[in-house]
Design a protein around this motif. Sequence first.
Motif, mmCIF file in Angstrom:
data_model
loop_
_atom_site.group_PDB
_atom_site.id
_atom_site.type_symbol
_atom_site.label_atom_id
_atom_site.label_comp_id
_atom_site.label_asym_id
_atom_site.label_seq_id
_atom_site.Cartn_x
_atom_site.Cartn_y
_atom_site.Cartn_z
ATOM 1 N N MET A 1 0.842 -1.183 0.000
ATOM 2 C CA MET A 1 0.000 0.000 0.000
ATOM 3 C C MET A 1 0.887 1.247 0.000
ATOM 4 O O MET A 1 1.844 1.337 0.757
ATOM 5 N N VAL A 2 0.539 2.198 -0.835
ATOM 6 C CA VAL A 2 1.300 3.444 -0.958
ATOM 7 C C VAL A 2 0.926 4.368 0.202
ATOM 8 O O VAL A 2 -0.253 4.621 0.442
ATOM 9 N N PRO A 3 1.928 4.877 0.924
ATOM 10 C CA PRO A 3 1.627 5.786 2.045
ATOM 11 C C PRO A 3 0.975 7.076 1.561
ATOM 12 O O PRO A 3 1.369 7.652 0.550
ATOM 13 N N ARG A 4 -0.035 7.501 2.293
ATOM 14 C CA ARG A 4 -0.738 8.753 1.998
ATOM 15 C C ARG A 4 -0.106 9.845 2.856
ATOM 16 O O ARG A 4 -0.049 9.700 4.075
ATOM 17 N N ILE A 5 0.335 10.922 2.202
ATOM 18 C CA ILE A 5 1.043 11.975 2.933
ATOM 19 C C ILE A 5 0.540 13.362 2.546
ATOM 20 O O ILE A 5 0.013 13.577 1.464
ATOM 21 N N VAL A 6 0.719 14.276 3.493
ATOM 22 C CA VAL A 6 0.484 15.695 3.258
ATOM 23 C C VAL A 6 1.852 16.364 3.295
ATOM 24 O O VAL A 6 2.586 16.226 4.277
ATOM 25 N N VAL A 7 2.200 17.046 2.218
ATOM 26 C CA VAL A 7 3.498 17.711 2.103
ATOM 27 C C VAL A 7 3.317 19.184 2.462
ATOM 28 O O VAL A 7 2.671 19.936 1.723
ATOM 29 N N LEU A 31 5.991 12.235 -7.129
ATOM 30 C CA LEU A 31 5.839 12.252 -8.584
ATOM 31 C C LEU A 31 5.961 10.856 -9.187
ATOM 32 O O LEU A 31 5.323 10.553 -10.199
ATOM 33 N N LYS A 32 6.749 9.991 -8.562
ATOM 34 C CA LYS A 32 6.931 8.620 -9.051
ATOM 35 C C LYS A 32 5.856 7.667 -8.533
ATOM 36 O O LYS A 32 5.843 6.492 -8.894
ATOM 37 N N TYR A 35 4.690 7.698 -2.924
ATOM 38 C CA TYR A 35 3.836 8.276 -1.882
ATOM 39 C C TYR A 35 2.624 8.864 -2.582
ATOM 40 O O TYR A 35 2.752 9.415 -3.680
ATOM 41 N N GLN A 36 1.477 8.773 -1.947
ATOM 42 C CA GLN A 36 0.284 9.419 -2.481
ATOM 43 C C GLN A 36 0.108 10.747 -1.758
ATOM 44 O O GLN A 36 -0.286 10.783 -0.598
ATOM 45 N N SER A 37 0.444 11.831 -2.440
ATOM 46 C CA SER A 37 0.297 13.150 -1.832
ATOM 47 C C SER A 37 -1.163 13.576 -1.878
ATOM 48 O O SER A 37 -1.887 13.248 -2.816
ATOM 49 N N LEU A 38 -1.570 14.294 -0.845
ATOM 50 C CA LEU A 38 -2.941 14.790 -0.731
ATOM 51 C C LEU A 38 -2.933 16.307 -0.839
ATOM 52 O O LEU A 38 -2.038 16.972 -0.310
ATOM 53 N N LEU A 39 -3.912 16.854 -1.525
ATOM 54 C CA LEU A 39 -4.035 18.304 -1.694
ATOM 55 C C LEU A 39 -5.453 18.745 -1.407
ATOM 56 O O LEU A 39 -6.406 18.005 -1.661
ATOM 57 N N ILE A 67 8.853 26.361 -12.249
ATOM 58 C CA ILE A 67 8.176 26.143 -10.962
ATOM 59 C C ILE A 67 6.698 25.848 -11.203
ATOM 60 O O ILE A 67 6.131 24.941 -10.590
ATOM 61 N N GLN A 68 6.087 26.582 -12.101
ATOM 62 C CA GLN A 68 4.672 26.352 -12.431
ATOM 63 C C GLN A 68 4.475 24.952 -13.008
ATOM 64 O O GLN A 68 3.516 24.268 -12.676
ATOM 65 N N ILE A 69 5.380 24.521 -13.864
ATOM 66 C CA ILE A 69 5.301 23.176 -14.445
ATOM 67 C C ILE A 69 5.406 22.112 -13.351
ATOM 68 O O ILE A 69 4.658 21.136 -13.341
ATOM 69 N N LEU A 70 6.334 22.315 -12.408
ATOM 70 C CA LEU A 70 6.472 21.371 -11.303
ATOM 71 C C LEU A 70 5.206 21.344 -10.452
ATOM 72 O O LEU A 70 4.725 20.274 -10.066
ATOM 73 N N LEU A 71 4.659 22.512 -10.154
ATOM 74 C CA LEU A 71 3.432 22.579 -9.364
ATOM 75 C C LEU A 71 2.294 21.846 -10.072
ATOM 76 O O LEU A 71 1.552 21.078 -9.442
ATOM 77 N N GLU A 72 2.176 22.033 -11.364
ATOM 78 C CA GLU A 72 1.134 21.339 -12.129
ATOM 79 C C GLU A 72 1.358 19.828 -12.128
ATOM 80 O O GLU A 72 0.405 19.055 -11.991
ATOM 81 N N ALA A 73 2.601 19.408 -12.270
ATOM 82 C CA ALA A 73 2.914 17.970 -12.241
ATOM 83 C C ALA A 73 2.588 17.383 -10.870
ATOM 84 O O ALA A 73 2.011 16.288 -10.771
ATOM 85 N N PHE A 74 2.953 18.105 -9.828
ATOM 86 C CA PHE A 74 2.680 17.635 -8.468
ATOM 87 C C PHE A 74 1.169 17.517 -8.247
ATOM 88 O O PHE A 74 0.693 16.527 -7.688
ATOM 89 N N CYS A 75 0.430 18.505 -8.709
ATOM 90 C CA CYS A 75 -1.029 18.466 -8.576
ATOM 91 C C CYS A 75 -1.627 17.293 -9.345
ATOM 92 O O CYS A 75 -2.594 16.682 -8.892
ATOM 93 N N SER A 76 -1.051 16.980 -10.490
ATOM 94 C CA SER A 76 -1.595 15.909 -11.327
ATOM 95 C C SER A 76 -1.469 14.534 -10.683
ATOM 96 O O SER A 76 -2.251 13.632 -11.000
ATOM 97 N N VAL A 77 -0.506 14.360 -9.799
ATOM 98 C CA VAL A 77 -0.342 13.063 -9.130
ATOM 99 C C VAL A 77 -0.930 13.059 -7.723
ATOM 100 O O VAL A 77 -0.950 12.027 -7.066
ATOM 101 N N SER A 78 -1.390 14.212 -7.267
ATOM 102 C CA SER A 78 -1.958 14.317 -5.914
ATOM 103 C C SER A 78 -3.451 14.002 -5.933
ATOM 104 O O SER A 78 -4.131 14.212 -6.932
ATOM 105 N N GLU A 79 -3.924 13.501 -4.816
ATOM 106 C CA GLU A 79 -5.361 13.248 -4.670
ATOM 107 C C GLU A 79 -5.997 14.467 -4.016
ATOM 108 O O GLU A 79 -5.550 14.909 -2.952
ATOM 109 N N TRP A 80 -7.012 15.012 -4.673
ATOM 110 C CA TRP A 80 -7.692 16.191 -4.149
ATOM 111 C C TRP A 80 -8.687 15.746 -3.083
ATOM 112 O O TRP A 80 -9.502 14.855 -3.318
ATOM 113 N N ILE A 81 -8.570 16.362 -1.913
ATOM 114 C CA ILE A 81 -9.413 16.003 -0.770
ATOM 115 C C ILE A 81 -10.298 17.187 -0.416
ATOM 116 O O ILE A 81 -9.812 18.306 -0.245
ATOM 117 N N SER A 82 -11.587 16.923 -0.289
ATOM 118 C CA SER A 82 -12.512 17.952 0.196
ATOM 119 C C SER A 82 -12.600 17.831 1.705
ATOM 120 O O SER A 82 -12.718 16.727 2.246
#
Length: 141
Positions: A1-7, A31-32, A35-39, A67-82
């Motif tokens: 299971m991939v760890p879920r993290i808040v960065v 990005l790889k 870890y499953q990043s949460l946003l 920096i904008q490209i990195l932010l967009e890439a990071f967002c694309s792999v992150s799970e959006w949480i309400s």
Amino acid sequence: MVPRIVVDTSVFTAALIGTAGPNREILRRCLKGQYQSLLGNALFSEYEAVSARPHILDKCPVSADDIQILLEAFCSVSEWISIYYLWRPNLADEADNHLLELAAAGNAQWIVTNNVRDFRQAELNFPGIQILTPEQILEVR
């Protein structure tokens, strides 16, 4: 299971400024897919605002466009949480409460931050969420 993290923004910003090190490794692993990043709204807005500050841009080895490209890439792999329930006031630094709320709402295992001390005086404890530095997380996994 991939760890879920808040960065935390402190880690994201340090990864932008540094050319290597544990902060950058945390982003790489997100990005790889290791870890499953949460946003959420508050954290995304904070990333955008801090990464556009002139004193941060001056320290970055890459351009604002990169920096904008990195932010967009990071967002694309992150799970959006309400977030439907706020746990405020909980932390001494009100600005950090949104991280704990995101972690609780997204069932995160870890909040990765360079400011661990800011979470030590919490009024509420969440035993399933560990507050760790990038170095500590890299030692764990």
